[in-house]
Design an enzyme around this catalytic site. Structure first.
Site, PDB file in Angstrom:
ATOM      1  N   GLY A   1     -28.562  -4.542  59.306  1.00  0.00           N
ATOM      2  CA  GLY A   1     -28.195  -3.138  59.296  1.00  0.00           C
ATOM      3  C   GLY A   1     -27.780  -2.643  57.927  1.00  0.00           C
ATOM      4  O   GLY A   1     -27.927  -1.456  57.615  1.00  0.00           O
TER       5      GLY A   1
ATOM      6  N   ALA B   1     -25.047  -5.995  60.988  1.00  0.00           N
ATOM      7  CA  ALA B   1     -24.399  -5.454  62.175  1.00  0.00           C
ATOM      8  C   ALA B   1     -23.352  -6.443  62.672  1.00  0.00           C
ATOM      9  O   ALA B   1     -23.352  -7.617  62.300  1.00  0.00           O
ATOM     10  CB  ALA B   1     -25.435  -5.184  63.267  1.00  0.00           C
TER      11      ALA B   1
ATOM     12  N   GLU C   1     -32.924 -10.513  61.295  1.00  0.00           N
ATOM     13  CA  GLU C   1     -32.773 -10.403  62.747  1.00  0.00           C
ATOM     14  C   GLU C   1     -33.634 -11.400  63.516  1.00  0.00           C
ATOM     15  O   GLU C   1     -33.251 -11.850  64.600  1.00  0.00           O
ATOM     16  CB  GLU C   1     -33.117  -8.977  63.204  1.00  0.00           C
ATOM     17  CG  GLU C   1     -32.123  -7.922  62.790  1.00  0.00           C
ATOM     18  CD  GLU C   1     -32.393  -7.323  61.424  1.00  0.00           C
ATOM     19  OE1 GLU C   1     -31.763  -6.309  61.090  1.00  0.00           O
ATOM     20  OE2 GLU C   1     -33.238  -7.878  60.681  1.00  0.00           O
TER      21      GLU C   1
ATOM     22  N   GLU D   1     -30.944  -1.865  56.196  1.00  0.00           N
ATOM     23  CA  GLU D   1     -31.474  -0.642  56.803  1.00  0.00           C
ATOM     24  C   GLU D   1     -30.717   0.591  56.328  1.00  0.00           C
ATOM     25  O   GLU D   1     -31.311   1.652  56.130  1.00  0.00           O
ATOM     26  CB  GLU D   1     -31.418  -0.774  58.328  1.00  0.00           C
ATOM     27  CG  GLU D   1     -32.437  -1.784  58.845  1.00  0.00           C
ATOM     28  CD  GLU D   1     -32.231  -2.157  60.304  1.00  0.00           C
ATOM     29  OE1 GLU D   1     -33.216  -2.171  61.052  1.00  0.00           O
ATOM     30  OE2 GLU D   1     -31.069  -2.454  60.687  1.00  0.00           O
TER      31      GLU D   1
END
Length: 266
Positions: free
Chosen positions: A115, A70, A138, A118
């Site tokens: 992300g 991200a 994270e 993911e």
């Protein structure tokens, strides 16, 4: 077929009719997911889902990186209230990818972290280059995965292995990712895209409605108890007897034997 946005494109693979590519192209940021990329991924997922000419999908970020994560600069100073909305948009975009009613493969070169990992988890299959790195780092930022990593990852590789990756934030090399079931194939880096296309191209001539039903039945069944999953299966199985492909498939089996049917996708 081509849908051009700022960072995400939907393109037809030139050598495999029926295969569409969702191409993430934000090279200066290694394809990091900011608000614009997130929105465009959702739009791309809607485009390929609705297009009957698309029978299979490849997620691809290019040769340097799948998605490095991200956009931390964008989210670092968000308030709790702002992050509630930001994370909802991110989750919704990735869920839209997970619910594409067609076979989807992630072609992973370079980094698929946070992300990016993911997003890869939303595909049905994952092909990684030998130098690829995957992970959920994270925790090293003082937070946890927020776009499906705590939910899709343990469903794929089991809770203990998922906790190891989430608790440590470590990067996983491609071969270890294959060993723990995080990716399905590891190939030389220069072959990632072609191997991914080959993996899903074999489904292009299959019965599209039945493939969509199979995908939804498996995915929904994993979210519920066995009895409910079996009922989902029974209803989809029965519903397919209203399709032209079921008639063609069973008629071909009776008259010619298995594996000779021609399907029309309805």
């Amino acid at each position: 077929m081509e849908n051009v946005s700022e960072f995400v494109r939907v393109e037809a693979d030139p050598e495999n009719p029926g295969v569409a590519v969702i191409r993430i192209d934000r090279p200066k940021a290694l394809n990091a997911l900011n608000g614009t990329v997130t929105r465009e991924i959702a739009e791309a997922a809607a485009t390929v889902s609705a297009d009957p000419s698309v029978r299979a999908v490849v997620l691809y970020g290019g040769e340097r990186a799948f998605v490095a994560g991200a956009d931390i600069k964008e989210m670092a100073d968000l308030t709790h209230a702002e992050m509630l909305e930001y994370s909802r948009a991110l989750q919704n975009a990735l869920t839209a990818v997970a619910r594409i009613p067609k076979p989807v493969v992630a072609a992973i070169s370079g980094y698929a972290l946070g992300g990016g990992c993911e997003l890869a988890l939303c595909a049905d299959f994952r092909v990684a280059g030998a130098k690829a790195r995957l992970g959920q780092p994270e925790i090293q930022l003082g937070v946890i995965p927020g776009a499906g990593g705590t939910q899709r990852l343990p469903r794929l590789i089991g809770p203990a292995r998922a906790k190891d990756l989430v608790f440590s934030g470590r990067h996983v090399r491609a071969e270890e990712a294959r060993e723990i079931g995080l990716v399905d194939r590891v190939v030389p880096d220069e072959e990632v895209y072609t191997a991914a296309v080959a993996l899903v191209a074999k489904y292009v001539d299959g019965p599209a409605v039945a493939l969509a039903a199979a995908k939804e039945t498996i995915d929904r069944g994993l979210e519920t108890d066995l009895d409910t999953g079996l009922e989902i299966e029974r209803l989809h199985f029965s519903g397919l007897f209203s399709t032209e492909d079921q008639k063609a498939g069973m008629r071909s089996f009776v008259e010619e034997g298995p594996g000779k049917a021609t399907f029309v996708g309805r």
